[in-house]
Design a protein around this motif. Structure first.
Motif, PDB file in Angstrom:
ATOM      1  N   VAL A   9       0.834  -1.204   0.000  1.00  0.00           N
ATOM      2  CA  VAL A   9       0.000   0.000   0.000  1.00  0.00           C
ATOM      3  C   VAL A   9       0.872   1.259   0.000  1.00  0.00           C
ATOM      4  O   VAL A   9       0.605   2.229  -0.727  1.00  0.00           O
ATOM      5  CB  VAL A   9      -0.949  -0.007   1.210  1.00  0.00           C
ATOM      6  CG1 VAL A   9      -1.654   1.333   1.341  1.00  0.00           C
ATOM      7  CG2 VAL A   9      -1.968  -1.125   1.069  1.00  0.00           C
ATOM      8  N   LEU A  10       1.944   1.254   0.804  1.00  0.00           N
ATOM      9  CA  LEU A  10       2.835   2.409   0.857  1.00  0.00           C
ATOM     10  C   LEU A  10       3.559   2.614  -0.469  1.00  0.00           C
ATOM     11  O   LEU A  10       3.672   3.734  -0.972  1.00  0.00           O
ATOM     12  CB  LEU A  10       3.847   2.245   1.986  1.00  0.00           C
ATOM     13  CG  LEU A  10       3.323   2.428   3.412  1.00  0.00           C
ATOM     14  CD1 LEU A  10       4.413   2.126   4.418  1.00  0.00           C
ATOM     15  CD2 LEU A  10       2.799   3.838   3.613  1.00  0.00           C
ATOM     16  N   ALA A  11       4.056   1.510  -1.027  1.00  0.00           N
ATOM     17  CA  ALA A  11       4.828   1.622  -2.270  1.00  0.00           C
ATOM     18  C   ALA A  11       3.975   2.126  -3.424  1.00  0.00           C
ATOM     19  O   ALA A  11       4.441   2.904  -4.266  1.00  0.00           O
ATOM     20  CB  ALA A  11       5.447   0.272  -2.620  1.00  0.00           C
ATOM     21  N   LEU A  12       2.712   1.671  -3.488  1.00  0.00           N
ATOM     22  CA  LEU A  12       1.844   2.081  -4.588  1.00  0.00           C
ATOM     23  C   LEU A  12       1.070   3.358  -4.279  1.00  0.00           C
ATOM     24  O   LEU A  12       0.639   4.059  -5.184  1.00  0.00           O
ATOM     25  CB  LEU A  12       0.860   0.947  -4.919  1.00  0.00           C
ATOM     26  CG  LEU A  12       1.503  -0.379  -5.331  1.00  0.00           C
ATOM     27  CD1 LEU A  12       0.431  -1.407  -5.666  1.00  0.00           C
ATOM     28  CD2 LEU A  12       2.427  -0.182  -6.527  1.00  0.00           C
ATOM     29  N   GLY A  13       0.887   3.655  -2.990  1.00  0.00           N
ATOM     30  CA  GLY A  13       0.151   4.853  -2.618  1.00  0.00           C
ATOM     31  C   GLY A  13       1.029   6.052  -2.330  1.00  0.00           C
ATOM     32  O   GLY A  13       0.586   7.196  -2.443  1.00  0.00           O
ATOM     33  N   PHE A  14       2.296   5.800  -1.979  1.00  0.00           N
ATOM     34  CA  PHE A  14       3.209   6.894  -1.650  1.00  0.00           C
ATOM     35  C   PHE A  14       3.383   7.894  -2.792  1.00  0.00           C
ATOM     36  O   PHE A  14       3.495   9.103  -2.542  1.00  0.00           O
ATOM     37  CB  PHE A  14       4.569   6.324  -1.238  1.00  0.00           C
ATOM     38  CG  PHE A  14       5.571   7.364  -0.856  1.00  0.00           C
ATOM     39  CD1 PHE A  14       5.482   8.052   0.343  1.00  0.00           C
ATOM     40  CD2 PHE A  14       6.628   7.677  -1.706  1.00  0.00           C
ATOM     41  CE1 PHE A  14       6.402   9.011   0.696  1.00  0.00           C
ATOM     42  CE2 PHE A  14       7.552   8.648  -1.368  1.00  0.00           C
ATOM     43  CZ  PHE A  14       7.446   9.310  -0.166  1.00  0.00           C
ATOM     44  N   PRO A  15       3.426   7.437  -4.061  1.00  0.00           N
ATOM     45  CA  PRO A  15       3.578   8.422  -5.149  1.00  0.00           C
ATOM     46  C   PRO A  15       2.507   9.493  -5.186  1.00  0.00           C
ATOM     47  O   PRO A  15       2.774  10.613  -5.650  1.00  0.00           O
ATOM     48  CB  PRO A  15       3.535   7.543  -6.416  1.00  0.00           C
ATOM     49  CG  PRO A  15       4.083   6.239  -5.968  1.00  0.00           C
ATOM     50  CD  PRO A  15       3.563   6.058  -4.568  1.00  0.00           C
ATOM     51  N   TRP A  16       1.294   9.218  -4.696  1.00  0.00           N
ATOM     52  CA  TRP A  16       0.257  10.259  -4.698  1.00  0.00           C
ATOM     53  C   TRP A  16       0.677  11.413  -3.800  1.00  0.00           C
ATOM     54  O   TRP A  16       0.593  12.586  -4.191  1.00  0.00           O
ATOM     55  CB  TRP A  16      -1.082   9.687  -4.238  1.00  0.00           C
ATOM     56  CG  TRP A  16      -1.671   8.694  -5.165  1.00  0.00           C
ATOM     57  CD1 TRP A  16      -1.664   7.332  -5.039  1.00  0.00           C
ATOM     58  CD2 TRP A  16      -2.341   8.964  -6.410  1.00  0.00           C
ATOM     59  NE1 TRP A  16      -2.291   6.743  -6.119  1.00  0.00           N
ATOM     60  CE2 TRP A  16      -2.719   7.715  -6.963  1.00  0.00           C
ATOM     61  CE3 TRP A  16      -2.665  10.135  -7.093  1.00  0.00           C
ATOM     62  CZ2 TRP A  16      -3.403   7.615  -8.173  1.00  0.00           C
ATOM     63  CZ3 TRP A  16      -3.342  10.034  -8.298  1.00  0.00           C
ATOM     64  CH2 TRP A  16      -3.703   8.797  -8.830  1.00  0.00           C
ATOM     65  N   GLY A  17       1.149  11.071  -2.604  1.00  0.00           N
ATOM     66  CA  GLY A  17       1.602  12.125  -1.702  1.00  0.00           C
ATOM     67  C   GLY A  17       2.906  12.739  -2.156  1.00  0.00           C
ATOM     68  O   GLY A  17       3.093  13.960  -2.088  1.00  0.00           O
ATOM     69  N   GLY A  18       3.835  11.893  -2.654  1.00  0.00           N
ATOM     70  CA  GLY A  18       5.122  12.410  -3.113  1.00  0.00           C
ATOM     71  C   GLY A  18       4.977  13.356  -4.292  1.00  0.00           C
ATOM     72  O   GLY A  18       5.661  14.382  -4.374  1.00  0.00           O
ATOM     73  N   LEU A 195       1.716  10.548 -11.286  1.00  0.00           N
ATOM     74  CA  LEU A 195       2.773  11.372 -11.864  1.00  0.00           C
ATOM     75  C   LEU A 195       2.292  12.194 -13.060  1.00  0.00           C
ATOM     76  O   LEU A 195       3.071  12.959 -13.621  1.00  0.00           O
ATOM     77  CB  LEU A 195       3.952  10.489 -12.278  1.00  0.00           C
ATOM     78  CG  LEU A 195       4.567   9.681 -11.123  1.00  0.00           C
ATOM     79  CD1 LEU A 195       5.716   8.820 -11.626  1.00  0.00           C
ATOM     80  CD2 LEU A 195       5.033  10.600 -10.015  1.00  0.00           C
ATOM     81  N   ARG A 196       1.048  12.051 -13.437  1.00  0.00           N
ATOM     82  CA  ARG A 196       0.520  12.893 -14.512  1.00  0.00           C
ATOM     83  C   ARG A 196       0.480  14.352 -14.092  1.00  0.00           C
ATOM     84  O   ARG A 196       0.718  15.252 -14.903  1.00  0.00           O
ATOM     85  CB  ARG A 196      -0.880  12.409 -14.908  1.00  0.00           C
ATOM     86  CG  ARG A 196      -0.894  11.012 -15.512  1.00  0.00           C
ATOM     87  CD  ARG A 196      -2.304  10.493 -15.705  1.00  0.00           C
ATOM     88  NE  ARG A 196      -2.305   9.110 -16.179  1.00  0.00           N
ATOM     89  CZ  ARG A 196      -3.383   8.346 -16.258  1.00  0.00           C
ATOM     90  NH1 ARG A 196      -4.569   8.856 -15.916  1.00  0.00           N
ATOM     91  NH2 ARG A 196      -3.304   7.101 -16.678  1.00  0.00           N
ATOM     92  N   GLY A 197       0.170  14.595 -12.831  1.00  0.00           N
ATOM     93  CA  GLY A 197       0.195  15.964 -12.331  1.00  0.00           C
ATOM     94  C   GLY A 197       1.590  16.544 -12.356  1.00  0.00           C
ATOM     95  O   GLY A 197       1.777  17.738 -12.619  1.00  0.00           O
TER      96      GLY A 197
END
Length: 315
Positions: A9-18, A195-197
């Protein structure tokens, strides 16, 4: 199993926050530092996501390598095979999309060079026929160096200072190799939708970088702002595609009102000033934090898989 799920969950969800943090930070930095920061963050976040998927995929294979029966693995972690299958499908889709996007980028560049083949000019300028007022940077391709492409309408209708602004702007794109940064983040955005944003934010800051360089070359920020606004208005009114519809770095792309507003404000701290040094420190710290978090999650997942296999074998 719970630990693995948390890591996934962290590995796939962390990019949203990062990605959100990277975009907010970019707004506080000078354009050049913002562009490099966004590119670095996109690469690290995409790399972390891919590594996590690879970690999930190799669980059954690692168990076989350790000579642990798969049935025994499923007793301890029933979701191991479904997770591995899902990770394998996701990786296959990523590879397919990455190759497709890469070939599309190359195809667009090739089509752009073909579209300007009938143009004339000298030095690094190519003038192509066209009723729309436009100019864009055409990166080098197959041994040909990058060129600035300007339509004949732009040459006729723009004043000398305005043409100088466009030339300086597009030359800044070529000199800074902005197309490479754009291509890297475009590919990273295929790996994770968050990462589109970052890709959209990078496009804006690349134009801001070129705007500031053009203003420095021309020596007048107001003239630079006026030239960019005039070209954008002309393109909006005509609404015609350029160079065969190929999207390239252009002085009239991106949110022009925000760019004009930034140019009408006083220039940021000069290179070497306290503001720029502070921005560089914050940028480095943020990228380091993203890198360490990604590596920690990846290492934790790998250690968990090995521990699970050893435990199963021992049981």
């Amino acid at each position: 199993m719970t630990y693995a799920l948390v890591l996934v969950v962290l590995a796939l969800g962390f990019p949203w926050g990062g990605a959100l943090v990277a975009q907010r930070l970019a707004g506080l930095l000078p354009p050049r530092e913002a562009c490099w920061g966004l590119t670095g963050a996109a690469v690290l976040l995409a790399g972390g996501t891919t590594t996590a998927l690879i970690g999930l995929l190799h669980v059954p294979f690692l168990a076989l390598f350790e000579r642990v029966p798969l049935s025994r693995v499923l007793e301890v972690w029933p979701a191991a095979v479904p997770f591995a299958v899902a990770a394998g499908v996701a990786l296959s889709v990523q590879v397919t999309l990455l190759l497709s996007r890469w070939f599309r980028q190359r195809s667009l560049l090739r089509r752009a060079w073909q579209a300007v083949g009938q143009g004339t000019g000298e030095g690094d300028l190519i003038v192509v026929p066209g009723a729309d007022v436009d100019a864009f940077a055409l990166p080098g391709h197959r041994g040909r160096r990058g060129r600035v492409v300007m339509t004949s309408a732009a040459v006729r209708s723009l004043r000398a200072k305005e043409r100088a602004v466009l030339m300086a702007h597009e030359r800044a794109h070529l000199a800074g190799r902005h197309h490479l940064l754009s291509a890297v983040v475009d590919l990273a955005a295929v790996v994770h939708p968050a990462l589109r944003g970052v890709r959209e934010s990078l496009a804006f800051h690349l134009e801001r970088w070129a705007d500031e360089r053009a203003a420095a070359v021309v020596g007048d920020r107001r003239v630079t702002a006026a030239a960019i606004a005039r070209v954008a208005l002309a393109r909006s009114a005509q609404d015609r595609p350029r160079a065969g519809g190929v999207p390239l770095l252009s002085a009239a792309s991106g949110p022009v009102p925000r760019r004009v507003e930034a140019l009408l404000r006083p220039e940021r701290a000069a290179p070497g000033g306290r503001g720029r040094r502070a921005g560089a420190v914050v940028l480095a710290a943020t990228i380091a934090a993203v890198a360490l978090t990604t590596l920690a999650m990846t290492y934790g997942l790998h250690e968990y898989v090995e521990f699970a296999c050893v435990a199963v074998r021992g049981g």
